[in-house]
Design an enzyme around this catalytic site. Structure first.
Site, PDB file in Angstrom:
ATOM      1  N   LYS A  35     -32.784  29.413  85.743  1.00  0.00           N
ATOM      2  CA  LYS A  35     -32.712  30.657  86.538  1.00  0.00           C
ATOM      3  C   LYS A  35     -34.101  31.316  86.594  1.00  0.00           C
ATOM      4  O   LYS A  35     -35.076  30.602  86.759  1.00  0.00           O
ATOM      5  CB  LYS A  35     -31.642  31.585  85.968  1.00  0.00           C
ATOM      6  CG  LYS A  35     -30.302  30.868  85.802  1.00  0.00           C
ATOM      7  CD  LYS A  35     -29.170  31.777  85.485  1.00  0.00           C
ATOM      8  CE  LYS A  35     -27.896  30.972  85.335  1.00  0.00           C
ATOM      9  NZ  LYS A  35     -26.704  31.782  85.161  1.00  0.00           N
TER      10      LYS A  35
ATOM     11  N   HIS B  51     -25.484  28.069  94.477  1.00  0.00           N
ATOM     12  CA  HIS B  51     -25.146  28.676  93.182  1.00  0.00           C
ATOM     13  C   HIS B  51     -24.504  30.045  93.416  1.00  0.00           C
ATOM     14  O   HIS B  51     -24.882  30.766  94.350  1.00  0.00           O
ATOM     15  CB  HIS B  51     -26.420  28.814  92.331  1.00  0.00           C
ATOM     16  CG  HIS B  51     -26.114  29.184  90.916  1.00  0.00           C
ATOM     17  ND1 HIS B  51     -25.848  30.477  90.531  1.00  0.00           N
ATOM     18  CD2 HIS B  51     -25.987  28.422  89.804  1.00  0.00           C
ATOM     19  CE1 HIS B  51     -25.580  30.490  89.231  1.00  0.00           C
ATOM     20  NE2 HIS B  51     -25.655  29.257  88.769  1.00  0.00           N
TER      21      HIS B  51
ATOM     22  N   GLU C  47     -18.361  25.583  88.946  1.00  0.00           N
ATOM     23  CA  GLU C  47     -18.825  26.705  88.138  1.00  0.00           C
ATOM     24  C   GLU C  47     -17.957  27.929  88.409  1.00  0.00           C
ATOM     25  O   GLU C  47     -18.245  28.703  89.343  1.00  0.00           O
ATOM     26  CB  GLU C  47     -20.276  27.034  88.485  1.00  0.00           C
ATOM     27  CG  GLU C  47     -21.258  25.943  88.138  1.00  0.00           C
ATOM     28  CD  GLU C  47     -22.599  26.517  87.712  1.00  0.00           C
ATOM     29  OE1 GLU C  47     -23.040  26.205  86.613  1.00  0.00           O
ATOM     30  OE2 GLU C  47     -23.182  27.297  88.479  1.00  0.00           O
TER      31      GLU C  47
END
Ligand code: PEP
Length: 265
Positions: free
Chosen positions: A12, A95, A164
């Protein structure tokens, strides 16, 4: 037949200094990394070049994001070709932090997947529901169909999907001074649920492209994977590895996660 497990470190927007990024990567290289696992680091863009010079062939690199456009007047964006030319083999697309904090839509994600494939990068498409009681079938179907519109079956061999669940991803510490410290989600996922989501993803892909592509598609799990629980997730037959956030920033923890992949090959 066992497949090579894939472990991806999503750093990240960390660490804040280049020396720390190098220390982490060199620390990993100093360990004997398993030959039967693919180890990938997705660092911030600004560290890619240096990591490429220092990581050799043992650690692969991924972009954390890619522009939806090929080139041109897109201030602040990074193209697929730029990533490829810097030595990336992979790129994370869709993401949840980009979907929900940066406003990425399924349409943008679809363009990004196509740009990645065109640039000979392997897209790691991240999908997952926001809340635990969301309709997982409806959400994953929409995200996967949206991301893959117009993508040919012949390109399926170059796709990875990461499940996720947003509710299970670790949260940054409330203490801004310790930006690195993240706490595991208060709402941890279970290996059984993760496996059922991975099988659902394969079913959606099977409906779109046929059973063979679904069987061969690597589905990773991401959501507060730690050195303690990695083996429980990675050992599942339908789960091909892990996408790791917070724990990938701590060398010893990440090394233990990689070892779990080696054992569970
Ligand atoms: C992520 O956000 O990609 C992730 C998996 O984070 P964490 O491991 O910190 O939950």
């Amino acid at each position: 037949m066992s497949m090579k497990k894939i472990i991806i470190a999503n750093w990240k927007m960390n660490p804040q200094i280049l020396d720390e990024a190098l220390r982490l990567a060199k620390g990993l290289l100093a360990r004997s990394l398993p030959k039967n696992a693919e180890i990938v680091i997705a660092p911030p863009f600004v560290y890619l070049e240096l990591l490429k010079k220092n990581c050799g062939k043992e650690i692969k690199l991924a972009g954390q994001n890619i522009s939806f456009a090929e080139r041109g007047a897109f201030t602040g964006e990074i193209s697929g070709l730029m990533l490829k030319n810097l030595g990336c083999d992979y790129v994370i697309v869709g993401h949840s932090e980009r979907r929900y904090k940066m406003g990425e839509t399924d349409e943008m994600i679809n363009l990004k997947i196509k740009e990645a494939l065109k640039s000979r990068l392997t897209p790691i498409l991240a999908v997952g529901e926001r809340e635990k009681d969301d309709d997982i079938i409806q959400i994953l179907t929409k995200q996967i169909r949206g991301a893959l519109g117009g993508v040919e079956a012949s390109e399926m061999s170059r796709l990875i999907i990461a499940y996720e669940p947003v509710w299970a991803i670790s949260r940054p510490s409330a203490d801004i001074a310790s930006a690195l410290s993240q706490t595991a989600s208060q709402c941890p996922d279970t290996p059984d649920h993760a496996l059922s989501a991975a099988l659902l993803i394969k079913k959606i892909i099977g409906n779109l492209y046929g059973a063979d592509w679904a069987t061969n598609l690597p589905v990773l799990y991401g959501g507060s994977v730690s050195e303690e629980n990695a083996s429980d997730f990675i050992s599942q037959n339908g789960i091909s590895g892990a996408l790791v956030g917070a724990a990938s920033l701590e060398l010893e923890k990440f090394v233990k996660i990689i070892k779990a992949a080696e054992i569970n090959e």
